[in-house]
Design a protein around this motif. Structure first.
Motif, mmCIF file in Angstrom:
data_model
loop_
_atom_site.group_PDB
_atom_site.id
_atom_site.type_symbol
_atom_site.label_atom_id
_atom_site.label_comp_id
_atom_site.label_asym_id
_atom_site.label_seq_id
_atom_site.Cartn_x
_atom_site.Cartn_y
_atom_site.Cartn_z
ATOM 1 N N ARG A 49 32.201 -11.533 -16.085
ATOM 2 C CA ARG A 49 32.998 -11.431 -17.135
ATOM 3 C C ARG A 49 34.004 -10.263 -17.355
ATOM 4 O O ARG A 49 33.347 -9.072 -17.457
ATOM 5 N N LEU A 50 35.122 -10.484 -17.724
ATOM 6 C CA LEU A 50 35.907 -9.197 -18.086
ATOM 7 C C LEU A 50 36.785 -9.656 -19.097
ATOM 8 O O LEU A 50 37.247 -10.323 -19.486
ATOM 9 N N GLU A 51 36.602 -8.629 -20.230
ATOM 10 C CA GLU A 51 37.341 -8.513 -21.371
ATOM 11 C C GLU A 51 38.642 -7.718 -21.313
ATOM 12 O O GLU A 51 38.489 -6.577 -20.501
ATOM 13 N N VAL A 52 39.800 -7.953 -21.813
ATOM 14 C CA VAL A 52 40.859 -7.064 -21.711
ATOM 15 C C VAL A 52 41.208 -6.709 -23.159
ATOM 16 O O VAL A 52 41.549 -7.752 -24.094
ATOM 17 N N TRP A 53 41.359 -5.557 -23.403
ATOM 18 C CA TRP A 53 41.489 -4.966 -24.868
ATOM 19 C C TRP A 53 42.706 -4.342 -24.891
ATOM 20 O O TRP A 53 43.193 -3.507 -24.124
ATOM 21 N N VAL A 54 43.623 -4.321 -25.856
ATOM 22 C CA VAL A 54 45.107 -3.700 -26.020
ATOM 23 C C VAL A 54 45.216 -3.159 -27.055
ATOM 24 O O VAL A 54 45.104 -3.945 -28.129
ATOM 25 N N ASP A 55 45.411 -2.016 -27.245
ATOM 26 C CA ASP A 55 45.708 -1.332 -28.849
ATOM 27 C C ASP A 55 44.452 -1.561 -29.735
ATOM 28 O O ASP A 55 44.605 -1.479 -30.713
ATOM 29 N N ARG A 93 40.417 -7.217 -28.836
ATOM 30 C CA ARG A 93 40.205 -7.915 -27.627
ATOM 31 C C ARG A 93 40.657 -8.959 -27.594
ATOM 32 O O ARG A 93 40.727 -9.849 -28.480
ATOM 33 N N LEU A 94 41.531 -9.055 -26.437
ATOM 34 C CA LEU A 94 42.672 -10.300 -26.527
ATOM 35 C C LEU A 94 42.258 -11.434 -25.761
ATOM 36 O O LEU A 94 42.843 -12.735 -25.810
ATOM 37 N N VAL A 95 41.448 -11.194 -24.634
ATOM 38 C CA VAL A 95 41.294 -12.449 -23.536
ATOM 39 C C VAL A 95 40.269 -12.003 -22.701
ATOM 40 O O VAL A 95 39.843 -10.704 -22.431
ATOM 41 N N GLU A 96 39.323 -12.805 -22.383
ATOM 42 C CA GLU A 96 38.098 -12.812 -21.395
ATOM 43 C C GLU A 96 38.305 -13.808 -20.257
ATOM 44 O O GLU A 96 38.835 -14.897 -20.436
ATOM 45 N N GLY A 97 37.989 -13.399 -19.092
ATOM 46 C CA GLY A 97 37.945 -14.372 -17.883
ATOM 47 C C GLY A 97 36.812 -14.039 -16.889
ATOM 48 O O GLY A 97 36.347 -13.194 -17.000
ATOM 49 N N LEU A 98 36.758 -14.896 -16.115
ATOM 50 C CA LEU A 98 35.757 -14.860 -14.854
ATOM 51 C C LEU A 98 36.532 -13.779 -13.903
ATOM 52 O O LEU A 98 37.424 -13.995 -13.339
ATOM 53 N N VAL A 99 35.554 -12.971 -13.149
ATOM 54 C CA VAL A 99 36.107 -11.948 -12.063
ATOM 55 C C VAL A 99 34.879 -11.779 -11.205
ATOM 56 O O VAL A 99 33.729 -12.151 -11.259
ATOM 57 N N ASP A 100 35.253 -11.130 -10.108
ATOM 58 C CA ASP A 100 34.107 -10.803 -9.244
ATOM 59 C C ASP A 100 33.250 -9.863 -9.562
ATOM 60 O O ASP A 100 33.736 -8.865 -10.277
ATOM 61 N N ALA A 101 31.930 -9.746 -9.396
ATOM 62 C CA ALA A 101 31.045 -8.861 -9.969
ATOM 63 C C ALA A 101 30.676 -7.476 -8.884
ATOM 64 O O ALA A 101 30.009 -6.785 -9.549
ATOM 65 N N GLU A 102 31.269 -7.706 -7.810
ATOM 66 C CA GLU A 102 31.054 -6.529 -6.963
ATOM 67 C C GLU A 102 31.308 -5.285 -7.346
ATOM 68 O O GLU A 102 32.485 -5.236 -8.227
ATOM 69 N N ALA A 103 30.578 -4.301 -6.917
ATOM 70 C CA ALA A 103 31.262 -2.749 -7.300
ATOM 71 C C ALA A 103 32.461 -2.464 -6.506
ATOM 72 O O ALA A 103 32.737 -2.813 -5.339
ATOM 73 N N PHE A 104 33.427 -1.792 -7.173
ATOM 74 C CA PHE A 104 34.798 -1.432 -6.831
ATOM 75 C C PHE A 104 35.038 -0.088 -7.318
ATOM 76 O O PHE A 104 34.782 0.206 -8.365
ATOM 77 N N ALA A 105 35.939 0.805 -6.751
ATOM 78 C CA ALA A 105 36.508 1.843 -7.415
ATOM 79 C C ALA A 105 37.388 1.534 -8.268
ATOM 80 O O ALA A 105 38.082 0.449 -8.272
ATOM 81 N N VAL A 106 37.610 2.234 -9.003
ATOM 82 C CA VAL A 106 38.832 2.051 -10.342
ATOM 83 C C VAL A 106 40.315 2.027 -9.745
ATOM 84 O O VAL A 106 40.635 3.023 -9.026
ATOM 85 N N GLY A 107 41.041 1.338 -10.338
ATOM 86 C CA GLY A 107 42.672 1.119 -9.647
ATOM 87 C C GLY A 107 43.166 1.032 -11.131
ATOM 88 O O GLY A 107 43.156 0.622 -11.893
ATOM 89 N N ILE A 108 44.465 1.681 -10.790
ATOM 90 C CA ILE A 108 45.629 1.596 -11.947
ATOM 91 C C ILE A 108 46.918 1.125 -11.217
ATOM 92 O O ILE A 108 46.854 1.323 -10.161
ATOM 93 N N GLY A 109 47.668 0.489 -11.977
ATOM 94 C CA GLY A 109 48.814 -0.253 -11.296
ATOM 95 C C GLY A 109 49.832 -0.526 -12.343
ATOM 96 O O GLY A 109 49.841 -0.504 -13.533
ATOM 97 N N PHE A 110 51.163 -0.643 -11.788
ATOM 98 C CA PHE A 110 52.282 -0.902 -12.378
ATOM 99 C C PHE A 110 53.305 -1.606 -11.488
ATOM 100 O O PHE A 110 53.006 -1.766 -10.517
ATOM 101 N N HIS A 111 54.232 -2.463 -12.210
ATOM 102 C CA HIS A 111 55.074 -3.275 -11.271
ATOM 103 C C HIS A 111 56.571 -2.917 -11.848
ATOM 104 O O HIS A 111 56.947 -3.402 -12.663
ATOM 105 N N THR A 112 57.093 -1.888 -10.954
ATOM 106 C CA THR A 112 58.773 -1.666 -11.096
ATOM 107 C C THR A 112 58.583 -0.484 -12.426
ATOM 108 O O THR A 112 58.488 -1.031 -13.613
ATOM 109 N N GLY A 113 59.168 0.591 -12.013
ATOM 110 C CA GLY A 113 59.763 1.424 -13.137
ATOM 111 C C GLY A 113 58.997 2.832 -13.005
ATOM 112 O O GLY A 113 58.700 3.255 -11.917
#
Length: 148
Positions: free
Chosen positions: A106-112, A115-135
């Motif tokens: 389960r993943l929660e997304v918090w903005v400012d 807590r705004l939304v929660e959903g199902l995600v993969d539970a495997e271990a991964f490195a942290v990633g940051i990203g953007f789309h144009t700009g």
């Protein structure tokens, strides 16, 4: 202080403790932070955007993404949305405090601070990633806390 590992040809650079990049095109520009992998954790960053039309995200691999985009706040898992809150979008102020919190699949997304939304995600271990789309984007004070 982690090594930056961009997934495309966008150049990420350090400006003090911030990570800055600019990019164009119809794609997400993702940069993994180091090689350390995390499972249950919270990832938080203050993000300043300039002409960032598509949105911003924090992730633990493609199977665990929290996004704030032009049509809402989302949880994504391998290219598919598993949770959405259409009320909060990329802010016109150009700044957002974004946090993802993963516990198991389960993943929660918090903005400012909200807590705004929660959903199902993969539970495997991964490195942290940051990203953007144009700009141009500036990720400030990126931090990770493992959860027990």
């Amino acid at each position: 202080g982690e090594k930056l590992a961009p997934r495309d040809d966008v150049a990420w650079k350090r400006e003090g403790e911030a990570l800055v990049a600019s990019g164009t095109g119809d794609q997400w520009h993702i940069c993994d932070l180091g090689t350390r992998k995390y499972k249950d954790c919270a990832v938080r960053a203050r993000i300043v955007m300039k002409d960032t039309y598509g949105g911003v995200q924090l992730q633990l691999g493609d199977g665990c993404e929290g996004l704030v985009v032009g049509n809402g706040t989302f949880v994504f898992r391998n290219g598919q949305g598993t949770g959405v809150n259409p009320a909060v979008k990329v802010p016109i102020t150009g700044e957002v405090d974004l946090m993802i919190v993963r516990r198991g699949s389960r993943l929660e997304v918090w903005v400012d601070g909200f807590r705004l939304v929660e959903g199902l995600v993969d539970a495997e271990a991964f490195a942290v990633g940051i990203g953007f789309h144009t700009g141009t984007v500036r990720f400030e004070n990126v931090r990770v806390r493992e959860l027990k």
